[in-house]
Design a protein around this motif. Structure first.
Motif, PDB file in Angstrom:
ATOM      1  N   ASP A 266     124.996 -40.916  16.851  1.00 51.53           N
ATOM      2  CA  ASP A 266     124.450 -40.548  15.549  1.00 51.53           C
ATOM      3  C   ASP A 266     124.177 -39.049  15.473  1.00 51.53           C
ATOM      4  OD1 ASP A 266     124.598 -43.022  14.411  1.00 51.53           O
ATOM      5  OD2 ASP A 266     122.433 -43.378  14.339  1.00 51.53           O
ATOM      6  N   ILE A 267     123.712 -38.474  16.577  1.00 56.29           N
ATOM      7  CA  ILE A 267     123.501 -37.018  16.622  1.00 56.29           C
ATOM      8  C   ILE A 267     124.843 -36.317  16.428  1.00 56.29           C
ATOM      9  CG2 ILE A 267     122.722 -35.070  18.036  1.00 56.29           C
ATOM     10  CD1 ILE A 267     120.404 -36.879  17.247  1.00 56.29           C
TER      11      ILE A 267
ATOM     12  N   ALA B  38     127.273 -21.347  14.093  1.00 55.96           N
ATOM     13  CA  ALA B  38     127.066 -22.580  13.341  1.00 55.96           C
ATOM     14  C   ALA B  38     125.825 -22.443  12.464  1.00 55.96           C
ATOM     15  CB  ALA B  38     126.899 -23.755  14.301  1.00 55.96           C
ATOM     16  N   CYS B  39     125.732 -23.299  11.457  1.00 60.36           N
ATOM     17  CA  CYS B  39     124.568 -23.291  10.579  1.00 60.36           C
ATOM     18  C   CYS B  39     123.328 -23.742  11.359  1.00 60.36           C
ATOM     19  CB  CYS B  39     124.804 -24.172   9.358  1.00 60.36           C
ATOM     20  SG  CYS B  39     124.939 -25.939   9.709  1.00 60.36           S
ATOM     21  N   ALA B  40     122.154 -23.492  10.789  1.00 56.61           N
ATOM     22  CA  ALA B  40     120.889 -23.813  11.460  1.00 56.61           C
ATOM     23  C   ALA B  40     120.774 -25.296  11.788  1.00 56.61           C
ATOM     24  CB  ALA B  40     119.723 -23.367  10.583  1.00 56.61           C
ATOM     25  N   GLU B  41     121.264 -26.157  10.898  1.00 52.48           N
ATOM     26  CA  GLU B  41     121.182 -27.599  11.126  1.00 52.48           C
ATOM     27  C   GLU B  41     122.024 -28.027  12.336  1.00 52.48           C
ATOM     28  OE1 GLU B  41     120.194 -26.765   6.874  1.00 52.48           O
ATOM     29  OE2 GLU B  41     121.837 -26.159   8.192  1.00 52.48           O
ATOM     30  N   VAL B  42     123.222 -27.473  12.433  1.00 58.30           N
ATOM     31  CA  VAL B  42     124.083 -27.786  13.583  1.00 58.30           C
ATOM     32  C   VAL B  42     123.432 -27.291  14.867  1.00 58.30           C
ATOM     33  CG1 VAL B  42     126.285 -27.244  14.717  1.00 58.30           C
ATOM     34  CG2 VAL B  42     126.248 -27.907  12.306  1.00 58.30           C
ATOM     35  N   CYS B  43     122.871 -26.095  14.827  1.00 61.71           N
ATOM     36  CA  CYS B  43     122.217 -25.544  16.022  1.00 61.71           C
ATOM     37  C   CYS B  43     121.040 -26.409  16.464  1.00 61.71           C
ATOM     38  CB  CYS B  43     121.758 -24.110  15.765  1.00 61.71           C
ATOM     39  SG  CYS B  43     123.119 -22.936  15.600  1.00 61.71           S
ATOM     40  N   ALA B  44     120.239 -26.868  15.504  1.00 62.72           N
ATOM     41  CA  ALA B  44     119.079 -27.711  15.838  1.00 62.72           C
ATOM     42  C   ALA B  44     119.536 -29.031  16.451  1.00 62.72           C
ATOM     43  CB  ALA B  44     118.240 -27.953  14.591  1.00 62.72           C
ATOM     44  N   LEU B  45     120.552 -29.656  15.846  1.00 61.80           N
ATOM     45  CA  LEU B  45     121.066 -30.926  16.374  1.00 61.80           C
ATOM     46  C   LEU B  45     121.786 -30.722  17.706  1.00 61.80           C
ATOM     47  CD1 LEU B  45     122.355 -32.361  12.998  1.00 61.80           C
ATOM     48  CD2 LEU B  45     120.569 -33.401  14.430  1.00 61.80           C
ATOM     49  N   ALA B  46     122.485 -29.607  17.851  1.00 67.75           N
ATOM     50  CA  ALA B  46     123.220 -29.337  19.095  1.00 67.75           C
ATOM     51  C   ALA B  46     122.273 -29.167  20.277  1.00 67.75           C
ATOM     52  CB  ALA B  46     124.090 -28.093  18.930  1.00 67.75           C
TER      53      ALA B  46
ATOM     54  N   ALA C 140     117.476 -32.334   9.830  1.00 66.93           N
ATOM     55  CA  ALA C 140     118.935 -32.291   9.698  1.00 66.93           C
ATOM     56  C   ALA C 140     119.522 -33.686   9.884  1.00 66.93           C
ATOM     57  CB  ALA C 140     119.537 -31.321  10.716  1.00 66.93           C
ATOM     58  N   TRP C 141     118.996 -34.439  10.857  1.00 71.53           N
ATOM     59  CA  TRP C 141     119.465 -35.808  11.074  1.00 71.53           C
ATOM     60  C   TRP C 141     119.144 -36.684   9.881  1.00 71.53           C
ATOM     61  CZ3 TRP C 141     117.343 -40.722  11.456  1.00 71.53           C
ATOM     62  CH2 TRP C 141     118.211 -41.705  11.945  1.00 71.53           C
ATOM     63  N   MET C 142     117.948 -36.531   9.305  1.00 67.84           N
ATOM     64  CA  MET C 142     117.549 -37.334   8.147  1.00 67.84           C
ATOM     65  C   MET C 142     118.437 -37.052   6.939  1.00 67.84           C
ATOM     66  SD  MET C 142     115.236 -39.564   8.743  1.00 67.84           S
ATOM     67  CE  MET C 142     114.872 -39.940   7.045  1.00 67.84           C
ATOM     68  N   GLN C 143     118.847 -35.803   6.752  1.00 64.86           N
ATOM     69  CA  GLN C 143     119.743 -35.491   5.635  1.00 64.86           C
ATOM     70  C   GLN C 143     121.099 -36.167   5.838  1.00 64.86           C
ATOM     71  OE1 GLN C 143     119.751 -31.403   4.196  1.00 64.86           O
ATOM     72  NE2 GLN C 143     117.677 -31.157   5.005  1.00 64.86           N
ATOM     73  N   TRP C 144     121.585 -36.186   7.086  1.00 64.16           N
ATOM     74  CA  TRP C 144     122.819 -36.930   7.370  1.00 64.16           C
ATOM     75  C   TRP C 144     122.584 -38.414   7.112  1.00 64.16           C
ATOM     76  CZ3 TRP C 144     123.072 -40.705  11.243  1.00 64.16           C
ATOM     77  CH2 TRP C 144     124.319 -41.332  11.346  1.00 64.16           C
ATOM     78  N   TYR C 145     121.484 -38.939   7.631  1.00 68.31           N
ATOM     79  CA  TYR C 145     121.160 -40.359   7.470  1.00 68.31           C
ATOM     80  C   TYR C 145     121.142 -40.749   5.987  1.00 68.31           C
ATOM     81  CZ  TYR C 145     118.382 -44.589   7.120  1.00 68.31           C
ATOM     82  OH  TYR C 145     117.946 -45.840   6.790  1.00 68.31           O
TER      83      TYR C 145
END
Length: 155
Positions: A8-9, A28-36, A62-67
């Motif tokens: 999921d990540i 990468a964007c901030a969201e990708v960096c946080a998830l990475a 960032a995960w919640m926005q994907w979810y």
């Protein structure tokens, strides 16, 4: 608390990479960096899940926005738990999962989605797969159809 699976990540990272591609191919964007960062720690420690309660705030957001972009309920409106089955033939959820779905956390729902997807025995994955893809409603937002240049379906 429920664990968020590494797949999921990874899906969230890829979702963000598609929406906010790197301008220079390096950053990468901030969201990708946080998830990475979370993904990297899972790989480093050879873990497959992270606790949603202890995720860094930026990664969880960032995960919640994907979810929020994924379908909520796996229901295809063929509920055999209402007929007494412990496991729904339509969606693959247990009676308790069907009953408690409205109060389950996003991570708990994803645990259920992962299990029913791996098992792939519910009718939503075989004889009614087209219905599962087309079902609409509040719990079933329509995802855009993949274009020929983007083969595959989101997991």
């Amino acid at each position: 608390m429920a664990g968020i699976h590494i797949t999921d990540i990874e899906s969230a990272i890829n979702w963000w990479r598609e929406r906010q591609p790197s301008a220079d191919g390096l950053q990468a964007c901030a969201e990708v960096c946080a998830l990475a960062e979370v993904y990297g720690q899972l790989v480093y420690y050879r873990e497959t899940e992270c606790d949603d309660a202890s995720m860094p705030a930026a990664a969880l957001e960032a995960w919640m926005q994907w979810y929020d972009s994924t379908p909520d309920a796996p229901c295809i409106a063929i509920c055999s738990t209402s007929q007494g089955d412990e496991l729904c033939k339509g969606c693959g959820r247990t009676f308790d999962e069907v009953q408690n779905w409205p109060v389950m956390s996003p991570a708990e729902k994803r645990v259920t989605w992962r299990r029913i997807s791996i098992e792939a025995t519910a009718w939503r994955f075989n004889r009614y797969a087209e219905r599962a893809r087309e079902f609409t409603g509040v719990d079933h937002p329509q995802a855009p159809s993949p274009s020929p240049s983007q083969p595959g379906v989101k997991s």
